[in-house]
Design a protein around this motif. Structure first.
Motif, PDB file in Angstrom:
ATOM      1  N   LEU A 104       0.837  -1.189   0.000  1.00  0.00           N
ATOM      2  CA  LEU A 104       0.000   0.000   0.000  1.00  0.00           C
ATOM      3  C   LEU A 104       0.881   1.250   0.000  1.00  0.00           C
ATOM      4  O   LEU A 104       1.972   1.251   0.572  1.00  0.00           O
ATOM      5  CB  LEU A 104      -0.917   0.009   1.216  1.00  0.00           C
ATOM      6  N   LYS A 105       0.401   2.307  -0.625  1.00  0.00           N
ATOM      7  CA  LYS A 105       1.194   3.525  -0.772  1.00  0.00           C
ATOM      8  C   LYS A 105       1.399   4.273   0.540  1.00  0.00           C
ATOM      9  O   LYS A 105       2.223   5.189   0.589  1.00  0.00           O
ATOM     10  CB  LYS A 105       0.549   4.460  -1.803  1.00  0.00           C
ATOM     11  N   ASP A 106       0.674   3.898   1.580  1.00  0.00           N
ATOM     12  CA  ASP A 106       0.833   4.606   2.843  1.00  0.00           C
ATOM     13  C   ASP A 106       1.941   4.029   3.727  1.00  0.00           C
ATOM     14  O   ASP A 106       2.078   4.402   4.887  1.00  0.00           O
ATOM     15  CB  ASP A 106      -0.486   4.624   3.622  1.00  0.00           C
ATOM     16  N   ILE A 107       2.754   3.105   3.183  1.00  0.00           N
ATOM     17  CA  ILE A 107       3.856   2.550   3.970  1.00  0.00           C
ATOM     18  C   ILE A 107       4.916   3.625   4.217  1.00  0.00           C
ATOM     19  O   ILE A 107       5.020   4.597   3.468  1.00  0.00           O
ATOM     20  CB  ILE A 107       4.512   1.345   3.260  1.00  0.00           C
ATOM     21  N   SER A 108       5.689   3.416   5.248  1.00  0.00           N
ATOM     22  CA  SER A 108       6.743   4.379   5.580  1.00  0.00           C
ATOM     23  C   SER A 108       7.923   4.225   4.629  1.00  0.00           C
ATOM     24  O   SER A 108       8.102   3.166   4.016  1.00  0.00           O
ATOM     25  CB  SER A 108       7.227   4.157   7.016  1.00  0.00           C
ATOM     26  N   PRO A 109       8.744   5.262   4.482  1.00  0.00           N
ATOM     27  CA  PRO A 109       9.934   5.166   3.625  1.00  0.00           C
ATOM     28  C   PRO A 109      10.855   4.015   4.030  1.00  0.00           C
ATOM     29  O   PRO A 109      11.408   3.329   3.168  1.00  0.00           O
ATOM     30  CB  PRO A 109      10.617   6.525   3.825  1.00  0.00           C
ATOM     31  N   THR A 110      11.032   3.805   5.333  1.00  0.00           N
ATOM     32  CA  THR A 110      11.939   2.741   5.775  1.00  0.00           C
ATOM     33  C   THR A 110      11.405   1.363   5.390  1.00  0.00           C
ATOM     34  O   THR A 110      12.175   0.475   5.026  1.00  0.00           O
ATOM     35  CB  THR A 110      12.157   2.809   7.299  1.00  0.00           C
ATOM     36  N   VAL A 111      10.084   1.172   5.475  1.00  0.00           N
ATOM     37  CA  VAL A 111       9.502  -0.111   5.082  1.00  0.00           C
ATOM     38  C   VAL A 111       9.676  -0.333   3.583  1.00  0.00           C
ATOM     39  O   VAL A 111      10.001  -1.437   3.139  1.00  0.00           O
ATOM     40  CB  VAL A 111       8.003  -0.173   5.458  1.00  0.00           C
ATOM     41  N   LEU A 112       9.475   0.712   2.793  1.00  0.00           N
ATOM     42  CA  LEU A 112       9.655   0.599   1.349  1.00  0.00           C
ATOM     43  C   LEU A 112      11.099   0.232   1.007  1.00  0.00           C
ATOM     44  O   LEU A 112      11.346  -0.685   0.212  1.00  0.00           O
ATOM     45  CB  LEU A 112       9.282   1.903   0.663  1.00  0.00           C
ATOM     46  N   ILE A 113      12.048   0.912   1.610  1.00  0.00           N
ATOM     47  CA  ILE A 113      13.463   0.639   1.342  1.00  0.00           C
ATOM     48  C   ILE A 113      13.806  -0.787   1.747  1.00  0.00           C
ATOM     49  O   ILE A 113      14.487  -1.522   1.006  1.00  0.00           O
ATOM     50  CB  ILE A 113      14.368   1.640   2.102  1.00  0.00           C
ATOM     51  N   THR A 114      13.337  -1.200   2.910  1.00  0.00           N
ATOM     52  CA  THR A 114      13.595  -2.562   3.379  1.00  0.00           C
ATOM     53  C   THR A 114      12.985  -3.590   2.434  1.00  0.00           C
ATOM     54  O   THR A 114      13.591  -4.626   2.147  1.00  0.00           O
ATOM     55  CB  THR A 114      13.029  -2.762   4.794  1.00  0.00           C
ATOM     56  N   SER A 115      11.789  -3.302   1.938  1.00  0.00           N
ATOM     57  CA  SER A 115      11.112  -4.224   1.020  1.00  0.00           C
ATOM     58  C   SER A 115      11.898  -4.374  -0.275  1.00  0.00           C
ATOM     59  O   SER A 115      12.047  -5.488  -0.796  1.00  0.00           O
ATOM     60  CB  SER A 115       9.698  -3.724   0.720  1.00  0.00           C
ATOM     61  N   ILE A 116      12.400  -3.277  -0.802  1.00  0.00           N
ATOM     62  CA  ILE A 116      13.193  -3.336  -2.040  1.00  0.00           C
ATOM     63  C   ILE A 116      14.449  -4.165  -1.822  1.00  0.00           C
ATOM     64  O   ILE A 116      14.798  -5.027  -2.639  1.00  0.00           O
ATOM     65  CB  ILE A 116      13.558  -1.915  -2.505  1.00  0.00           C
ATOM     66  N   ARG A 117      15.120  -3.934  -0.706  1.00  0.00           N
ATOM     67  CA  ARG A 117      16.341  -4.686  -0.411  1.00  0.00           C
ATOM     68  C   ARG A 117      16.065  -6.168  -0.182  1.00  0.00           C
ATOM     69  O   ARG A 117      16.887  -7.015  -0.514  1.00  0.00           O
ATOM     70  CB  ARG A 117      17.031  -4.094   0.814  1.00  0.00           C
ATOM     71  N   SER A 118      14.901  -6.471   0.388  1.00  0.00           N
ATOM     72  CA  SER A 118      14.575  -7.858   0.736  1.00  0.00           C
ATOM     73  C   SER A 118      14.229  -8.715  -0.473  1.00  0.00           C
ATOM     74  O   SER A 118      14.176  -9.940  -0.371  1.00  0.00           O
ATOM     75  CB  SER A 118      13.401  -7.889   1.719  1.00  0.00           C
ATOM     76  N   LEU A 119      14.000  -8.084  -1.612  1.00  0.00           N
ATOM     77  CA  LEU A 119      13.613  -8.839  -2.800  1.00  0.00           C
ATOM     78  C   LEU A 119      14.678  -9.843  -3.210  1.00  0.00           C
ATOM     79  O   LEU A 119      14.371 -10.887  -3.786  1.00  0.00           O
ATOM     80  CB  LEU A 119      13.329  -7.885  -3.963  1.00  0.00           C
ATOM     81  N   ASN A 120      15.946  -9.530  -2.931  1.00  0.00           N
ATOM     82  CA  ASN A 120      17.026 -10.433  -3.327  1.00  0.00           C
ATOM     83  C   ASN A 120      16.943 -11.785  -2.630  1.00  0.00           C
ATOM     84  O   ASN A 120      17.480 -12.774  -3.109  1.00  0.00           O
ATOM     85  CB  ASN A 120      18.393  -9.795  -3.035  1.00  0.00           C
ATOM     86  N   SER A 121      16.242 -11.831  -1.473  1.00  0.00           N
ATOM     87  CA  SER A 121      16.106 -13.090  -0.734  1.00  0.00           C
ATOM     88  C   SER A 121      14.984 -13.948  -1.302  1.00  0.00           C
ATOM     89  O   SER A 121      14.797 -15.090  -0.890  1.00  0.00           O
ATOM     90  CB  SER A 121      15.820 -12.804   0.746  1.00  0.00           C
ATOM     91  N   GLY A 122      14.222 -13.387  -2.240  1.00  0.00           N
ATOM     92  CA  GLY A 122      13.122 -14.128  -2.836  1.00  0.00           C
ATOM     93  C   GLY A 122      11.838 -14.068  -2.036  1.00  0.00           C
ATOM     94  O   GLY A 122      10.854 -14.738  -2.362  1.00  0.00           O
ATOM     95  N   MET A 123      11.811 -13.266  -0.972  1.00  0.00           N
ATOM     96  CA  MET A 123      10.627 -13.166  -0.124  1.00  0.00           C
ATOM     97  C   MET A 123       9.580 -12.255  -0.764  1.00  0.00           C
ATOM     98  O   MET A 123       9.881 -11.144  -1.175  1.00  0.00           O
ATOM     99  CB  MET A 123      11.020 -12.607   1.245  1.00  0.00           C
ATOM    100  N   VAL A 124       8.355 -12.755  -0.855  1.00  0.00           N
ATOM    101  CA  VAL A 124       7.261 -11.937  -1.361  1.00  0.00           C
ATOM    102  C   VAL A 124       6.934 -10.851  -0.341  1.00  0.00           C
ATOM    103  O   VAL A 124       6.818 -11.126   0.854  1.00  0.00           O
ATOM    104  CB  VAL A 124       6.009 -12.797  -1.632  1.00  0.00           C
ATOM    105  N   GLN A 125       6.802  -9.611  -0.796  1.00  0.00           N
ATOM    106  CA  GLN A 125       6.531  -8.483   0.082  1.00  0.00           C
ATOM    107  C   GLN A 125       5.056  -8.095  -0.019  1.00  0.00           C
ATOM    108  O   GLN A 125       4.605  -7.649  -1.070  1.00  0.00           O
ATOM    109  CB  GLN A 125       7.406  -7.286  -0.306  1.00  0.00           C
ATOM    110  N   ILE A 126       4.313  -8.275   1.067  1.00  0.00           N
ATOM    111  CA  ILE A 126       2.892  -7.945   1.064  1.00  0.00           C
ATOM    112  C   ILE A 126       2.569  -7.118   2.296  1.00  0.00           C
ATOM    113  O   ILE A 126       2.946  -7.481   3.413  1.00  0.00           O
ATOM    114  CB  ILE A 126       2.018  -9.213   1.063  1.00  0.00           C
ATOM    115  N   SER A 127       1.861  -6.000   2.099  1.00  0.00           N
ATOM    116  CA  SER A 127       1.463  -5.174   3.231  1.00  0.00           C
ATOM    117  C   SER A 127       0.632  -6.005   4.206  1.00  0.00           C
ATOM    118  O   SER A 127      -0.218  -6.787   3.786  1.00  0.00           O
ATOM    119  CB  SER A 127       0.626  -3.982   2.758  1.00  0.00           C
TER     120      SER A 127
END
Length: 216
Positions: A104-127
């Protein structure tokens, strides 16, 4: 450096998102902004970013359609859908395409940055709010009178409500510690539930849980 493409028809939001990423990270670079799905497809074919932050609703070509084209041509590119709302049908369509997350677009900047970085682990990112809705509707409170969902109804008969919650989290790749935090349970309690789920469903590991979830 993680190379990111932002796709959103609200240019002010896209520019703000670019600035946020620049201010909060030094390992993520926004290499472009596209104002609709069609531009996103063209940009990707030329530049092939590592991650795409894709809006769902856009006039010329929506995000789900664009994600389908891009994922078919470049399956290794990670796509994070961004939306103001967590509509179940859009979430299901996006996840079925193999996209890497729905936030969701209302996530915090830190959550967004963490989510982008976490993609390399193959983990699906869902609010969390979206995840809760999916869990409740599909696994926790399934419609047992719907004959088109026989497999889900059977799952509801075998597992308790709490076990179905944990099953759904296992199905999207959550580890025990993540389930513990999500459901406010101790890790030992989660391990006990996971063992019970394995026994009831006759599976040996998480990969079989994921395969089973994809069948329902």
């Amino acid at each position: 450096m993680i190379r990111v493409l932002i796709v959103d028809d609200q240019i002010l939001f896209a520019q703000s998102l670019k600035m946020t990423i620049s201010n909060y990270s030094d390992d993520i670079s926004v290499i472009g902004i596209a104002k609709d799905g069609s531009e996103a497809v063209d940009f990707t074919r030329t530049n092939q970013p590592d991650v795409i932050l894709m809006d769902v609703y856009m006039k010329k070509m929506d995000g789900v359609h664009a994600a389908k084209i891009i994922h078919q041509e470049y399956p290794d590119i990670k796509i994070l859908m961004l939306s103001t709302y967590g509509e179940d049908e859009n979430v299901r369509q996006a996840l079925a395409l193999g996209i890497s997350g729905y936030l969701l677009k209302d996530i915090s900047p830190t959550v967004l940055i963490t989510s982008i970085r976490s993609l390399n682990s193959g983990m699906v990112q869902i609010s969390p709010n979206i995840l809760h809705g999916l869990i409740q509707k599909k696994y926790v409170n399934p419609d047992q009178n719907d004959k088109s969902n026989k497999a889900i109804a059977k799952l509801a008969e075998v597992l308790t409500k709490r076990e179905r919650e944990i099953f759904s989290l296992l199905a999207i790749g959550y580890e025990n510690d993540m389930i513990s935090r999500e459901l406010c349970l101790s890790e030992q309690t989660v391990r006990n539930y996971v063992s019970l789920i394995y026994d009831k469903l006759g599976v040996k590991d998480r990969f079989e849980i994921i395969r089973l979830a994809n069948q329902v």
